[in-house]
Design a protein around this motif. Sequence first.
Motif, PDB file in Angstrom:
ATOM      1  N   ARG A  82       0.835  -1.203   0.000  1.00  0.00           N
ATOM      2  CA  ARG A  82       0.000   0.000   0.000  1.00  0.00           C
ATOM      3  C   ARG A  82       0.869   1.251   0.000  1.00  0.00           C
ATOM      4  N   HIS A 240      -5.204  -4.496  -2.092  1.00  0.00           N
ATOM      5  CA  HIS A 240      -4.880  -3.399  -1.179  1.00  0.00           C
ATOM      6  C   HIS A 240      -4.104  -2.285  -1.894  1.00  0.00           C
TER       7      HIS A 240
ATOM      8  N   THR D  14      -9.542   0.252   5.564  1.00  0.00           N
ATOM      9  CA  THR D  14      -9.691  -0.472   4.305  1.00  0.00           C
ATOM     10  C   THR D  14     -11.057  -1.138   4.228  1.00  0.00           C
TER      11      THR D  14
END
Lengths: 270, 270, 270, 270
Positions: A82, A240, D14
């Motif tokens: 990420r 992600h 997330t």
Amino acid sequence: MTISEDEAAQWWATAVSHIEPGSIELRDRPIQQLIGEVGFVDIIWLLLRGDLPSSRQSALLEAALVAGVDHGPQAPSIAAARMAATCGVGLNNAIATGVNMLGDAHGGAGQQCVEMLTDVRTLHEAGHTWDAAAREVMDDWQRRSRYLPGFGHRFHPRDPRRDPLLALVDQAVTDGIVAGDHLRAAQAVESALARRRGGARPVPMNIDGATAVIYAELGFPPPLARGLFVLSRSVGILAHAWEETGQGRRNKGPLPRSVLPARLPPQQQA
Amino acid sequence: MTISEDEAAQWWATAVSHIEPGSIELRDRPIQQLIGEVGFVDIIWLLLRGDLPSSRQSALLEAALVAGVDHGPQAPSIAAARMAATCGVGLNNAIATGVNMLGDAHGGAGQQCVEMLTDVRTLHEAGHTWDAAAREVMDDWQRRSRYLPGFGHRFHPRDPRRDPLLALVDQAVTDGIVAGDHLRAAQAVESALARRRGGARPVPMNIDGATAVIYAELGFPPPLARGLFVLSRSVGILAHAWEETGQGRRNKGPLPRSVLPARLPPQQQA
Amino acid sequence: MTISEDEAAQWWATAVSHIEPGSIELRDRPIQQLIGEVGFVDIIWLLLRGDLPSSRQSALLEAALVAGVDHGPQAPSIAAARMAATCGVGLNNAIATGVNMLGDAHGGAGQQCVEMLTDVRTLHEAGHTWDAAAREVMDDWQRRSRYLPGFGHRFHPRDPRRDPLLALVDQAVTDGIVAGDHLRAAQAVESALARRRGGARPVPMNIDGATAVIYAELGFPPPLARGLFVLSRSVGILAHAWEETGQGRRNKGPLPRSVLPARLPPQQQA
Amino acid sequence: MTISEDEAAQWWATAVSHIEPGSIELRDRPIQQLIGEVGFVDIIWLLLRGDLPSSRQSALLEAALVAGVDHGPQAPSIAAARMAATCGVGLNNAIATGVNMLGDAHGGAGQQCVEMLTDVRTLHEAGHTWDAAAREVMDDWQRRSRYLPGFGHRFHPRDPRRDPLLALVDQAVTDGIVAGDHLRAAQAVESALARRRGGARPVPMNIDGATAVIYAELGFPPPLARGLFVLSRSVGILAHAWEETGQGRRNKGPLPRSVLPARLPPQQQA
């Protein structure tokens, strides 16, 4: 002076695929006979082993691949991917950043667990009871490390992926799809571990242990337990990294920007 | 069928080094004439450019390399390397993890700044005043991006590395070591930017800008501004990965383990 | 619910650097006191160890860093970085690709050699002659591996970097800069190895051995032998990736395109 | 001083997954409801998009993933992963080495092709004929690059993966599974390209073009064409790295060891 073209060609010889102009063969099968005919899990098996799995073998492999796809940004591989996605690199570079971190401590437990279960099975074949074999292998392993690969989880008292995976293996043993020796080895370790800990918090099989049972029952050698986990976790790493891309941060660090890392005094240096 | 050995040899032809049994030449110089005779900064210059720098050129390059070595664990590259070091991979893999993240947004500003300063210089050579050239290039750049590479810092109101680096360039211009055109271009951008912002917080040159001036004055093409920054920051990446190794953590995530990442509602998905 | 900011700050605590708005300290020294004052090799030492080297210590470290910068495109790390540079990634990604391959077999010999020399020294301190200590440690090592780290070279009958590096260590011992124990340990291994091989081709110390002597004499722990080699070889990796960039190839493979990798029969599969 | 735990938790928020002790949810679905119930291709879709595909959507995605798994060691990513596997790093590091090289030139054509087809469709929606839209977009693209992403192959006169993939899309359009606009856009480009080249060797759609059609028809945004290709090609990268591991080479370079890279004269330096 010349070398034969064959010498250079042999340096890169492979049985995985053969490419000529207009032709792509994977394990000697033309690609056009595979596309639309063979599933993605089957092609993973084909490339790694050279043959195609039965549908029940494939289903077992598929369950293991599904189980490992993600464990959230607390996992360093996911967090790093990420962060990479905010640094101005391609999505492939962000995925590589995460995959690169699936090392012995983060992605290697499955590989080690296959080795351990195979040792238990070997001792059992040599005449030990499952319990004695498990205890001997555990003792040997624990002399070298404080972690027993595939058992216990720093986060989950009981890994929610254990039961559904083992239920599938159980059924496959019942149906004669796999032999069940590695399952029995894992259960022997789990039981011996529980007895040894007495009333303390138990350390049941985790995702690495349960998938190691599957990979071992299907006949994959230990390093491929890590390789297959990489294919599985790459899915979460991609998801992600992609989500982070959409959030528009730039050079995202590990902490909100208002928090400054503390100063470690010189005497505490490593 | 054969290919000439030369065809294979030509495929990998290089002027950087030539190795034969018992002989290593770097840019046509035997390695035994370099070891103990030529400094590390000089060998960086030699490998990239084919000749050796003067001692004053080398000192200027050295200052830029020293300035960029580290910016702490809030930088994603440093944090990721530290996390990688806890995952059971080699120190080289931890360094690669950090270096891989020095992309367009994290390590590319120097490269972009060299391009921008070169554009300013080109306009000036074509007859614009430095100020007019700077304003035109800034306008063009700001149409494409909200970041002006090499100016302003999200963290430092005034980057503490700016003044000592520019003082060294100033002195080198005075002494005729470098021409000073890129320094003037950068100063013109900095001034125009300050005027444009009026009383608002100024955005002075940052590390990327000040080192871009040095790299450009020394004649390095833009992509090597990134390449040289990578060599510099690798030092900090290594030092942090190594320190983390000594702290004994395993699979270190971005946050203390008690903190669970929040749940983002589905409608906010990227 | 809150966590103390300190808890998050402590999670990323470091002694390597401390950054606050307007302030950058490396090992508690303001960056503006280092730029232009301290050399690049000295800053490497500072970040890794917390203090500055003497000029003679620094010169020894510098020689080791210079010696390892490149070994041409036959090295897989260099070849991979050159190929990466043709694939449409940043120069930082190309460097990371090369660095990532400096693993136990490609970049780890120095680390292993420091460990081995330290073992020899420990046995000598316990009363063995240098020769007996060397032979015992060699026996132990060769039971585990067919490679003795730091000795022999698959390419060079005699590594041209050995003599100039050892001459510098010799001089440093004479001048009292370093103690010389690891040099003696390495020489003892080299002699024992030569006697053991009788008239066969000797396997003298190679670059990994000679730099291991330097790193160990300077007091660096074994893993930093690999870390320092990474900093050194990154220079060559960058130079090669950059040269390849200028040659305009796209998706460069390992062989000229006319050569097709041979088909390995299924029975030879791994 | 404290920050709210929520601030740290939000920094890593997330929607992809949510993990609590004893609970793993992927896109708000408990993992135990996915294992054994949902296929690997479906979970890829789920993690990237938040919902599950229909079986026909999943089959189309699966065909694209199968088609891209491998193209042999002449691909730099495959060659680099094989070389990495001989350098003493983990299988995950070898895979990361290969994935890292799937950049704009090696793995990015699919992403670019989705963008191009979307531009064609947008012009068509604005009133152009498919042919006029295709020609305008091609002109625009060819002004910026000599490569039209997704068309032509340096190796295959006609990519053997084109026909089976397009046949599957055709059928899906007939059956109302996908709209077919991107397929028509790609066919318009292919036709215009053939007419423009007259009697010259045609440049039909390649794997990147055919999979771009599928990804675009299924509604994936352009960057995920690269992301999905990475998941696909990772399979071949793993299979090759693993095969190489079994061949026992150490530090495998790009050429047989007898071949020395040629010396490039200084004047040819980049």
